[in-house]
Design an enzyme around this catalytic site. Structure first.
Site, PDB file in Angstrom:
ATOM      1  N   GLU A   4       0.853  -1.188   0.000  1.00  0.00           N
ATOM      2  CA  GLU A   4       0.000   0.000   0.000  1.00  0.00           C
ATOM      3  C   GLU A   4       0.885   1.232   0.000  1.00  0.00           C
ATOM      4  O   GLU A   4       1.893   1.297   0.715  1.00  0.00           O
ATOM      5  CB  GLU A   4      -0.901   0.035   1.243  1.00  0.00           C
ATOM      6  CG  GLU A   4      -1.768   1.300   1.292  1.00  0.00           C
ATOM      7  CD  GLU A   4      -2.582   1.411   2.569  1.00  0.00           C
ATOM      8  OE1 GLU A   4      -3.547   0.639   2.697  1.00  0.00           O
ATOM      9  OE2 GLU A   4      -2.253   2.259   3.425  1.00  0.00           O
TER      10      GLU A   4
ATOM     11  N   THR B  99      -4.086   4.725  -1.381  1.00  0.00           N
ATOM     12  CA  THR B  99      -5.087   5.305  -0.494  1.00  0.00           C
ATOM     13  C   THR B  99      -5.710   6.538  -1.149  1.00  0.00           C
ATOM     14  O   THR B  99      -5.143   7.146  -2.056  1.00  0.00           O
ATOM     15  CB  THR B  99      -4.495   5.700   0.863  1.00  0.00           C
ATOM     16  OG1 THR B  99      -3.535   6.745   0.688  1.00  0.00           O
ATOM     17  CG2 THR B  99      -3.831   4.517   1.551  1.00  0.00           C
TER      18      THR B  99
ATOM     19  N   ALA C 263     -10.623  10.648   2.677  1.00  0.00           N
ATOM     20  CA  ALA C 263     -12.078  10.580   2.859  1.00  0.00           C
ATOM     21  C   ALA C 263     -12.779  11.911   2.625  1.00  0.00           C
ATOM     22  O   ALA C 263     -13.943  12.073   2.952  1.00  0.00           O
ATOM     23  CB  ALA C 263     -12.384  10.081   4.275  1.00  0.00           C
TER      24      ALA C 263
ATOM     25  N   TYR D 240     -11.138  -5.912  10.071  1.00  0.00           N
ATOM     26  CA  TYR D 240     -10.408  -5.599  11.296  1.00  0.00           C
ATOM     27  C   TYR D 240     -10.251  -6.867  12.131  1.00  0.00           C
ATOM     28  O   TYR D 240     -11.218  -7.314  12.750  1.00  0.00           O
ATOM     29  CB  TYR D 240     -11.152  -4.545  12.112  1.00  0.00           C
ATOM     30  CG  TYR D 240     -11.041  -3.136  11.585  1.00  0.00           C
ATOM     31  CD1 TYR D 240     -10.294  -2.174  12.253  1.00  0.00           C
ATOM     32  CD2 TYR D 240     -11.680  -2.761  10.403  1.00  0.00           C
ATOM     33  CE1 TYR D 240     -10.185  -0.881  11.778  1.00  0.00           C
ATOM     34  CE2 TYR D 240     -11.580  -1.472   9.911  1.00  0.00           C
ATOM     35  CZ  TYR D 240     -10.830  -0.534  10.602  1.00  0.00           C
ATOM     36  OH  TYR D 240     -10.727   0.742  10.111  1.00  0.00           O
TER      37      TYR D 240
ATOM     38  N   LYS E  85     -20.591  -7.291   3.551  1.00  0.00           N
ATOM     39  CA  LYS E  85     -19.722  -6.802   2.476  1.00  0.00           C
ATOM     40  C   LYS E  85     -19.485  -7.898   1.439  1.00  0.00           C
ATOM     41  O   LYS E  85     -19.549  -7.653   0.225  1.00  0.00           O
ATOM     42  CB  LYS E  85     -18.373  -6.351   3.034  1.00  0.00           C
ATOM     43  CG  LYS E  85     -18.376  -5.126   3.911  1.00  0.00           C
ATOM     44  CD  LYS E  85     -16.942  -4.789   4.302  1.00  0.00           C
ATOM     45  CE  LYS E  85     -16.875  -3.743   5.386  1.00  0.00           C
ATOM     46  NZ  LYS E  85     -15.473  -3.414   5.764  1.00  0.00           N
TER      47      LYS E  85
END
Length: 305
Positions: A17, A48, A51, A151, A171
């Site tokens: 990432e 990323t 938001a 998570y 999901k």
């Protein structure tokens, strides 16, 4: 697309990432990092996407496109929808489609201080359903490969691990074909999380999110946001070396390598490395572990004995 069940059963996925540079920094600053990361032959690199809403789309999209076109690596673009309207989301999806981006990490996203969230996508599953609807209307015959987040130690806003798994199942039922986990430092927490997923019938690949602890303050900040528990051996490491930057970097790399060896040995679907845009750290970890990722799972070995 990299998220094929037949592929993931044969090979442990290894991915990175990265994040766009800060607003006052030119986007070119990330390109050198990408050039170094592509040499490590990851299965994909995710980008990323803040938001703040659709206005954050441009930089993330430019980076994702460079990963794909210049680095010749699959790219995954994050899409947090907490501050998006349906029109915003439609715009972003059209941009992704036009750029040839195929993989989206669908997220609710974190609340932005001083900004009232939009109400169109209260949960990540709502965004996933919206993407699936968008796909159903495409005229190019293609569709997005949708990933979801998870998570291992429960989302900070979940009331219980049971509710958390229920939301995760939603999901997957909505269309997520692959999951990336939030960071954790205790592998036993991840294994117990996997068991809960299996019991619930969540059978898609789950990549373990690993963040090398190279800076005490950044780890403390991330832990405060994610509910991650710090094992005693980890806190001892941080306390001993926190004032020695080179030592804490090397200790953090060693700890991450130890986690990865244990996870791959236990047959994890993949490792998603949070690089923090540090190609040097990623390379050290790659050099110590890359031979592990080409070895067949234990189940294959047993069948061929």
């Amino acid at each position: 697309m990299f998220c094929n069940h037949s592929d993931t059963n044969k090979k442990t996925i290894f991915s990175f990432e990265v994040f766009p540079p800060k607003k006052n920094m030119p986007i070119d600053t990330i390109f050198k990092t990408l050039d170094e990361l592509r040499d490590l032959r990851p299965d994909f690199i995710s980008v990323t996407f803040g938001a703040g809403g659709s206005e954050n789309c441009d930089n993330a999209l430019a980076i994702a496109k460079r990963i794909q076109d210049e680095c010749k690596v699959e790219s995954v673009i994050h899409m947090p929808a907490i501050n998006m309207t349906k029109d915003d989301a439609q715009f972003c999806l059209e941009q992704f489609q036009n750029a040839g981006i195929e993989n989206i990490l669908a997220l609710r996203g974190d609340k932005v201080e001083g900004k009232t969230p939009c109400k169109d996508f209260p949960h990540a599953s709502d965004l996933i359903s919206f993407i699936k609807e968008f796909d159903s209307k495409r005229k190019d015959g293609k569709h997005f490969n949708i990933l979801g987040a998870c998570y291992p130690e429960m989302h900070p806003q979940s009331s219980s691990v049971y509710d958390d798994i229920e939301y995760l199942k939603q999901k997957v039922d909505a269309g997520a074909t692959h999951l990336l986990s939030q960071l954790f430092f205790d592998n036993e927490k991840f294994y117990r999380f996997q068991e809960r997923c299996q019991i619930k019938g969540i059978n898609v690949p789950i990549e373990a999110g690993i963040m090398p602890a190279t800076n005490k303050k950044s780890i403390e900040r991330m832990v405060s946001m994610t509910n991650a528990v710090l094992p005693q051996k980890f806190t001892h490491m941080m306390q001993r070396y926190e004032n020695y930057p080179e030592a804490i970097r090397d200790a953090g790399i060693a700890y991450a390598i130890d986690q990865i060896v244990d996870l791959v040995t236990h047959g994890v679907s993949g490792i998603h490395l949070y690089t923090m845009n540090n190609a040097h750290v990623a390379r050290k970890i790659y050099e110590a572990t890359h031979s592990l990722f080409g070895v067949s799972p234990i189940s294959d070995c047993l069948e061929n004995c």
